[in-house]
Enzyme design. Structure first.
Site, PDB file in Angstrom:
ATOM      1  N   VAL A 514      79.762  14.847 -47.745  1.00 12.47           N
ATOM      2  CA  VAL A 514      79.256  13.464 -47.816  1.00 12.47           C
ATOM      3  C   VAL A 514      79.474  12.895 -49.212  1.00 12.47           C
ATOM      4  O   VAL A 514      79.946  11.766 -49.375  1.00 12.47           O
ATOM      5  CB  VAL A 514      77.771  13.407 -47.420  1.00 12.47           C
ATOM      6  CG1 VAL A 514      77.210  12.001 -47.648  1.00 12.47           C
ATOM      7  CG2 VAL A 514      77.593  13.806 -45.962  1.00 12.47           C
ATOM      8  N   THR A 603      72.749  16.040 -51.538  1.00 14.91           N
ATOM      9  CA  THR A 603      72.596  17.486 -51.437  1.00 14.91           C
ATOM     10  C   THR A 603      71.775  17.825 -50.195  1.00 14.91           C
ATOM     11  O   THR A 603      71.353  16.950 -49.447  1.00 14.91           O
ATOM     12  CB  THR A 603      71.889  18.060 -52.677  1.00 14.91           C
ATOM     13  OG1 THR A 603      70.495  17.697 -52.621  1.00 14.91           O
ATOM     14  CG2 THR A 603      72.493  17.515 -53.964  1.00 14.91           C
ATOM     15  N   ALA A 655      72.617   8.573 -39.870  1.00 12.68           N
ATOM     16  CA  ALA A 655      73.837   8.531 -40.686  1.00 12.68           C
ATOM     17  C   ALA A 655      74.112   7.085 -41.119  1.00 12.68           C
ATOM     18  O   ALA A 655      73.331   6.495 -41.847  1.00 12.68           O
ATOM     19  CB  ALA A 655      75.024   9.134 -39.944  1.00 12.68           C
ATOM     20  N   LEU A 657      74.163   4.460 -39.152  1.00  9.17           N
ATOM     21  CA  LEU A 657      73.523   3.464 -38.274  1.00  9.17           C
ATOM     22  C   LEU A 657      72.252   2.912 -38.926  1.00  9.17           C
ATOM     23  O   LEU A 657      71.512   3.652 -39.575  1.00  9.17           O
ATOM     24  CB  LEU A 657      73.158   4.097 -36.934  1.00  9.17           C
ATOM     25  CG  LEU A 657      74.306   4.495 -36.013  1.00  9.17           C
ATOM     26  CD1 LEU A 657      73.748   5.077 -34.717  1.00  9.17           C
ATOM     27  CD2 LEU A 657      75.183   3.303 -35.699  1.00  9.17           C
ATOM     28  N   GLY A 708      83.624  18.534 -39.354  1.00 14.13           N
ATOM     29  CA  GLY A 708      82.613  18.203 -40.352  1.00 14.13           C
ATOM     30  C   GLY A 708      81.341  17.642 -39.748  1.00 14.13           C
ATOM     31  O   GLY A 708      80.516  17.071 -40.476  1.00 14.13           O
ATOM     32  N   GLU A 711      76.178  21.150 -39.868  1.00  9.55           N
ATOM     33  CA  GLU A 711      75.823  21.687 -41.170  1.00  9.55           C
ATOM     34  C   GLU A 711      76.711  22.906 -41.437  1.00  9.55           C
ATOM     35  O   GLU A 711      77.332  23.440 -40.513  1.00  9.55           O
ATOM     36  CB  GLU A 711      74.340  22.095 -41.172  1.00  9.55           C
ATOM     37  CG  GLU A 711      73.370  20.956 -40.946  1.00  9.55           C
ATOM     38  CD  GLU A 711      73.360  19.950 -42.081  1.00  9.55           C
ATOM     39  OE1 GLU A 711      73.673  20.334 -43.233  1.00  9.55           O
ATOM     40  OE2 GLU A 711      73.055  18.769 -41.827  1.00  9.55           O
ATOM     41  N   ASP A 722      66.923  19.981 -37.408  1.00  3.65           N
ATOM     42  CA  ASP A 722      67.502  18.794 -38.028  1.00  3.65           C
ATOM     43  C   ASP A 722      67.072  17.528 -37.287  1.00  3.65           C
ATOM     44  O   ASP A 722      66.722  16.518 -37.903  1.00  3.65           O
ATOM     45  CB  ASP A 722      69.028  18.913 -38.045  1.00  3.65           C
ATOM     46  CG  ASP A 722      69.684  17.769 -38.779  1.00  3.65           C
ATOM     47  OD1 ASP A 722      69.455  17.635 -39.990  1.00  3.65           O
ATOM     48  OD2 ASP A 722      70.415  16.991 -38.136  1.00  3.65           O
ATOM     49  N   LYS A 726      64.588  14.257 -38.528  1.00  4.79           N
ATOM     50  CA  LYS A 726      64.894  12.834 -38.373  1.00  4.79           C
ATOM     51  C   LYS A 726      63.787  12.115 -37.618  1.00  4.79           C
ATOM     52  O   LYS A 726      63.405  10.987 -37.966  1.00  4.79           O
ATOM     53  CB  LYS A 726      66.222  12.670 -37.643  1.00  4.79           C
ATOM     54  CG  LYS A 726      67.424  13.197 -38.419  1.00  4.79           C
ATOM     55  CD  LYS A 726      68.698  13.115 -37.598  1.00  4.79           C
ATOM     56  CE  LYS A 726      69.884  13.704 -38.348  1.00  4.79           C
ATOM     57  NZ  LYS A 726      71.132  13.680 -37.551  1.00  4.79           N
TER      58      LYS A 726
END
Length: 865
Positions: A514, A603, A655, A657, A708, A711, A722, A726
C-alpha cells in the site's frame, strides 16, 4: 517579404498562394478527408483571397505498412514463403482506399487508378520476395504508393466541395540525388520545375494536390525525402511559388508549451514563435515539425502556421522571423513570454573525459568530437569547464559502446602517458531545455530554473547555454525528468487562478504494497496538484522497518520552499541511509515548528503510543490504513477519541470506498443508524466468487495472494478477524461502545489447527480442504443460495455484531457482488425501506492507496472521517 527564389515568370504568378499541408492523421479516412476539403474550401475567405495549394501525406499508417510488408516479403516471413503477407497487405490497402473512394462519391475513375497501382505494387513486393532483398531504392518506390494513392483521394474530396482539384505527382518536379531513404534536393532545378508545373494549374483556378515526401532522380528513379518529407515538400513549393504562408495541418492546436502527457491540461498552445525557437523546441522533443524540412520556407522569409485539422477555429502557432523581444500581452505573463517552451530528451547517456593533459592544449576537443563523428556518434549536448580539465557530453545510450571505442583509439597515446583518464560513463540522464529568444534580454531565468529544480531535490548533472541564450539545457538523472519538466513548466507557466502555494509535510510510515502504491500515486499527482490548486504535498520522511529517511531540508527547517523527498525514488533512500529510528523521529517532530504536517500510517503495527498520541498532541493530522489502533481495546480507542477531528481512517474499512465517510455524513446530517450489513473483505469476496465458478479453494487463495489482495499471511483474512476489525471500526464511528470481544466471529476454516501451523506448512497442506469448500458451495447452489462471508451489525436487534460464513438468497445484495468488490448496506431511519448501498473494488494496494490519498486531501481540507 520577397522570396530569395522568386517564380520564374512573375507576370503569370498569382499574387497570393497559400500552401496547406495535411499529415497522415488528417487524411486517415473519408471523414477526415472531407474535413480537410472543408478547410481548403474556406481558405480564400479565411485568408483574404489566398489561393490554396495542397500537399498531402499518405493515409495514416499506410507508409509504415508498405515498408513493413516489403521487409517481411524479403525475409520470406509468414505463410507461403511470404506470399500470404503480400496478399494480406494488398487486400487491406485495397479495402481501405476503395472504401474511402466510395464514401467520397467516386464514379469509378479512382478505382481504376487504384487497381493499376496495386498491380505494380504487387510486382514490386513479389520481386522483394523472390530476390530476398528490399534495397533502399526498392523501399522508396514501395513507400511512394502511400502518397500516390492518397493524393487522388484528397482531390476527390476537394471536388466534393466544389473545387477544381487535381492530384499532382511531386516526382514530376522535385529533383533529387540517389540517396534513397533521405534524398537531397537539387533546389535550383526543383524550383524551376515546380514553377513550370504548378503555376499554370493555380492560375487556371485548379487546386493542385501534391504528393508529399516524394522526389525523383534525373533518371526518373523514385526517391523519398526522409523524416518530415511532406513538410519539406510543402516548404519547397512555398519557396518556389513565393507563397504568402505555409500551413502545416496536424492533430494539435499548434506548438505547446510542454508535452501534455507530462504536464496535463496546463500545456498551452503558443500563438507565436520565431524560427530559431521552433528549431530548438523540435530538436528537444517537440514532434510537431522536423526542423530541416522547413528550411526553404524559412530562408525565403515565408511565415509558417501550425494548425489543427480537428479544431480549425483554433488560432494555432505562427512561426516567422529570427526572434525579437516581445512585450507580454495581458493574457500571457512575462515569464511565459521569456521562456516559450519546456521540453526534454529523456534517454541519454552522459560521458566525461578529464585529465591534466587537456589543459591549454589546442585541438583536444576537436580530436574528441572528430573521433566521435568518424564513428557516426551524434553528440546532443556538450559542456566544458573553463579550466579545460574536463569535457562532458551526452549521446544516445545505444552509442555508448561505439563512443568508448572511438575515444580509446583516439586518445591511446595520452592515456598511455597518464595525461588523460579513461572515458567515464556518468549514468543515464535526460536533457531538459528551456527555450526562448527573450531570455537574453531578461535576467534571472537561469536562477529561476536552478532554484525550481533545487526545491524539488533535483541536481543538475551538466549545464549548457550558448551565447545567444536561446536554449538553457540541464542534464538531470533520468528518473527526475518528468518531475523537472512539470516543475519548470509550473514555474514559467503557472496555472491561471491557482491559489497561493500552501506546503503540507507528509511523513509516511510503511512502504509495503500500500505504501509503495501511494508513493507512485504521489509521484503522478504531486505537481499537477500544485499547478491546479497551489497545494504542495512535500514528502518530508518515509520509513520502513529499519528506520526513516529524512528529506534534505531536515525536520527543523520551516522553509516551505525547501525540497522534499522525490516520491519516485523515496524507497531507494531507505536502502542508502542514514536512517532515523521511529522514536527519534517522533521526538524530533514534536520539537519542530508547528507547520502543517500529516502522519500517514501504511503499516500493520500498533503505533498508538509510540507515534499517534504524541504527534496528535503536536497538532499533526493522522491518515491511516492501519486497522489495529482503531480496532484495539476499548481504552486505546478512548485515548484516540479526543483527537477525532484530525483522524482520517477511511481506508481502514472499505479500502478506497467511502464507507466510513458515508456513515459519517449520514450521522452528521441527523440520520439514525439501524443496521449495517455487507461484504467487508475484497479478499473473501474474490475467494468465494472463484469457488462459485468452480475454482479449487487452494488455487483461488493462491491467486488472491499473488494479486496482493490478502495479508502476507492469508489466515489473517480467513480467520475473519480482519472483517471483524472493520465492523468494529464502523460500529465505533457510529458511536457504539463496542469492544473487540463483543463481535462474534464464526470460523471460515474447518476445525483443524490451521492457525497454529507455520505458514509454509499451511500452503503445502492447503489442497486438503479443497473438497470441504467445494461441498459447501454445491450445497448452497442446490438450495438456490450463494456462499459468502457476511458482516452484520443489528442495532435495532440489540447491537448484535457478527461475522459469519453464510448462505444468502440470490436476491440478497451480497449475492450480486463478484470479483473483489466490497459492499456495505446502511439501513437508517431515512433509508429504512431501501438501504443505502456502497459498492466497489475493495482489495488491492492501488485501491487502498487511493483511499489513503483521498484522506490526505480531506485532512488538508479539514473534513475529518
Amino acid at each position: 517579404m520577397t522570396s530569395k527564389h522568386a517564380p520564374t515568370d512573375l507576370s503569370t504568378s498569382p499574387t497570393r498562394i497559400r500552401v496547406l499541408k495535411f499529415g497522415g492523421t488528417s487524411v486517415a479516412d473519408a471523414e477526415r478527408l472531407q474535413r480537410v476539403a472543408k478547410v481548403v474550401a474556406e481558405t480564400s475567405e479565411r485568408c483574404a483571397g489566398d489561393r490554396p495549394l495542397v500537399v498531402v501525406s499518405a493515409l495514416g499508417g499506410a507508409t509504415d505498412q508498405l515498408i513493413d510488408t516489403a521487409q517481411q516479403a524479403a525475409a520470406r516471413q509468414g505463410a507461403n514463403d511470404g506470399s500470404a503477407v503480400i496478399a494480406e497487405a494488398l487486400e487491406a490497402l485495397s479495402q481501405r482506399h476503395r472504401e474511402c473512394a466510395r464514401q467520397l462519391g467516386s464514379k469509378g475513375d479512382y478505382e481504376n487508378q487504384l487497381e493499376s497501382a496495386l498491380q505494380e505494387l504487387e510486382d514490386l513486393l513479389q520481386g522483394c520476395r523472390l530476390l530476398r532483398e528490399a534495397s533502399p531504392r526498392t523501399l522508396d518506390t514501395v513507400a511512394s504508393y502511400g502518397e500516390r494513392l492518397s493524393a487522388p483521394l484528397a482531390a476527390l474530396a476537394l471536388r466534393g466541395q466544389g473545387l477544381a482539384a487535381e492530384a499532382f505527382d511531386a516526382r514530376r518536379a522535385v529533383r533529387t540525388d540517389a540517396r534513397f531513404g533521405a534524398a537531397r534536393v537539387d533546389r535550383e532545378v526543383t524550383h524551376q520545375q515546380l514553377c513550370r508545373e504548378l503555376l499554370p494549374m493555380v492560375n487556371a483556378g485548379t487546386v493542385p494536390v501534391v504528393t508529399g515526401f516524394l522526389g525523383a532522380t534525373a533518371e526518373g528513379q523514385t526517391t523519398t525525402l526522409g523524416r518530415g518529407g511532406s513538410d519539406y515538400t510543402a516548404s519547397l513549393v512555398a519557396a518556389a511559388l513565393d507563397a504568402r504562408a505555409v500551413e502545416l495541418w496536424t492533430d494539435v492546436s499548434g506548438v505547446l508549451s510542454a508535452d501534455p502527457r507530462i504536464v496535463g491540461s496546463g500545456a498551452r498552445a503558443l500563438e507565436r514563435l520565431s524560427y530559431p525557437e521552433l528549431m530548438e523546441l523540435s530538436h528537444f522533443g517537440a514532434k510537431v515539425v522536423h526542423p530541416p524540412s522547413i528550411h526553404p520556407a524559412r530562408a525565403a522569409g515565408i511565415p509558417l502556421w501550425i494548425k489543427n485539422t480537428f479544431d480549425p477555429q483554433a488560432i494555432g502557432t505562427r512561426v516567422e522571423g529570427e526572434g525579437q523581444e516581445q512585450e507580454p500581452s495581458e493574457a500571457t505573463p512575462a515569464a511565459a513570454e521569456t521562456v516559450r517552451g519546456i521540453t526534454s530528451i529523456r534517454h541519454l547517456a552522459l560521458l566525461r573525459i578529464e585529465g591534466d593533459g587537456m589543459v591549454g592544449v589546442p585541438g583536444v576537443a576537436g580530436r574528441i568530437f572528430g573521433a566521435l563523428a568518424r564513428y557516426q556518434v551524434n553528440v546532443v549536448l556538450i559542456t566544458q569547464a573553463s579550466s579545460e580539465h574536463s569535457i562532458s557530453f551526452a549521446i544516445a545510450p545505444e552509442d555508448v559502446a561505439v563512443a568508448l571505442e572511438a575515444l580509446e583509439e583516439e586518445l591511446r597515446s595520452e592515456r598511455a602517458l597518464g595525461l588523460v583518464g579513461p572515458p567515464q560513463l556518468e549514468g543515464q540522464v535526460a536533457a531538459v531545455a528551456c527555450v526562448g529568444t527573450a531570455m537574453r534580454q531578461r535576467p534571472g531565468v537561469a536562477s529561476r530554473v536552478f532554484t525550481t529544480l533545487a526545491r524539488r531535490g533535483i541536481s543538475a548533472r551538466a549545464i549548457a547555454q550558448g551565447s545567444s541564450e536561446l536554449n538553457l539545457s540541464v542534464l538531470v538523472d533520468r528518473h527526475h525528468a518528468t518531475t523537472a519538466v512539470r516543475a519548470l513548466h509550473h514555474a514559467f507557466f503557472p496555472a491561471a487562478g491557482a491559489s497561493p502555494q500552501r506546503t503540507v509535510d507528509l511523513h509516511l510510515a510503511g512502504v509495503g504494497r500500500v505504501g509503495s502504491a501511494l508513493l507512485e500515486q504521489l509521484a503522478q499527482r504531486q505537481l499537477p496538484l500544485e499547478q491546479e490548486t497551489g497545494l504542495r504535498l512535500r514528502l518530508a520522511s518515509v520509513g520502513g522497518r529499519r528506520g526513516f529517511a529524512i528529506s534534505s531540508h531536515g525536520l527543523e527547517a520551516d522553509d516551505p520552499e525547501r525540497p522534499g523527498l522525490d516520491p519516485a525514488t523515496a524507497k531507494a533512500a531507505l536502502e542508502q541511509g542514514p536512517l532515523l529510528p521511529l522514536d527519534e523521529l517522533v521526538h524530533r517532530l514534536t520539537q519542530c515548528p508547528r507547520r502543517e504536517r500529516i502522519l500517514i500510517d501504511c503499516t500493520a503495527s500498533d503505533l498508538l503510543d509510540r507515534a499517534y498520541l504524541p504527534l496528535l498532541a503536536s497538532d499533526f493530522s493522522l491518515v491511516s490504513a492501519n486497522k489495529l489502533p482503531f480496532a484495539s481495546e476499548r481504552d486505546s480507542w478512548e485515548r484516540l477519541s479526543p483527537h477525532r477531528r484530525r483522524l482520517f481512517y477511511g481506508a481502514t474499512a472499505g479500502a478506497g470506498l467511502p464507507v466510513v465517510h458515508t456513515l459519517g455524513e449520514l450521522l452528521g446530517t441527523g440520520d439514525r443508524l439501524l443496521r449495517i450489513e455487507g461484504l467487508l473483505s475484497g479478499t473473501l469476496t474474490f475467494l468465494f466468487d472463484q469457488l462459485q465458478q468452480g475454482v479449487a479453494f487452494s488455487e483461488a487463495l493462491r491467486s488472491a495472494h499473488a494479486r496482493g489482495y490478502t495479508e502476507p499471511d492469508p489466515r489473517e483474512d480467513l480467520s475473519g478477524r480482519d472483517v471483524a476489525r472493520k465492523l468494529l471500526i464502523l460500529a465505533r464511528r457510529a458511536g457504539l461502545d463496542l469492544a473487540p470481544e463483543e463481535i462474534t466471529v464464526d470460523p471460515i476454516l474447518p476445525p483443524e489447527p490451521w492457525g497454529t501451523m507455520d505458514l509454509e506448512t499451511f500452503w503445502q497442506r492447503l489442497p486438503e480442504i479443497d473438497e470441504h469448500f467445494a461441498e459447501r458451495c454445491r450445497n448452497a447452489s442446490k438450495s438456490g443460495r450463494r456462499l459468502t462471508t457476511l458482516a452484520s451489525l443489528d442495532i435495532e436487534g440489540g447491537e448484535l455484531a457478527k461475522v459469519a460464513l453464510r448462505e444468502v438468497e440470490l436476491a440478497h445484495p451480497a449475492a450480486q457482488v463478484d470479483g473483489s468488490d466490497n459492499l456495505v448496506a446502511f439501513t437508517t431511519e431515512r433509508y429504512r425501506s431501501s438501504p443505502l448501498v456502497v459498492r466497489g473494488p475493495g482489495a488491492g494496494p492501488a485501491v487502498t492507496a487511493a483511499g489513503v490519498f483521498g484522506d490526505i486531501l480531506r485532512a488538508v481540507g479539514g473534513n475529518a472521517s
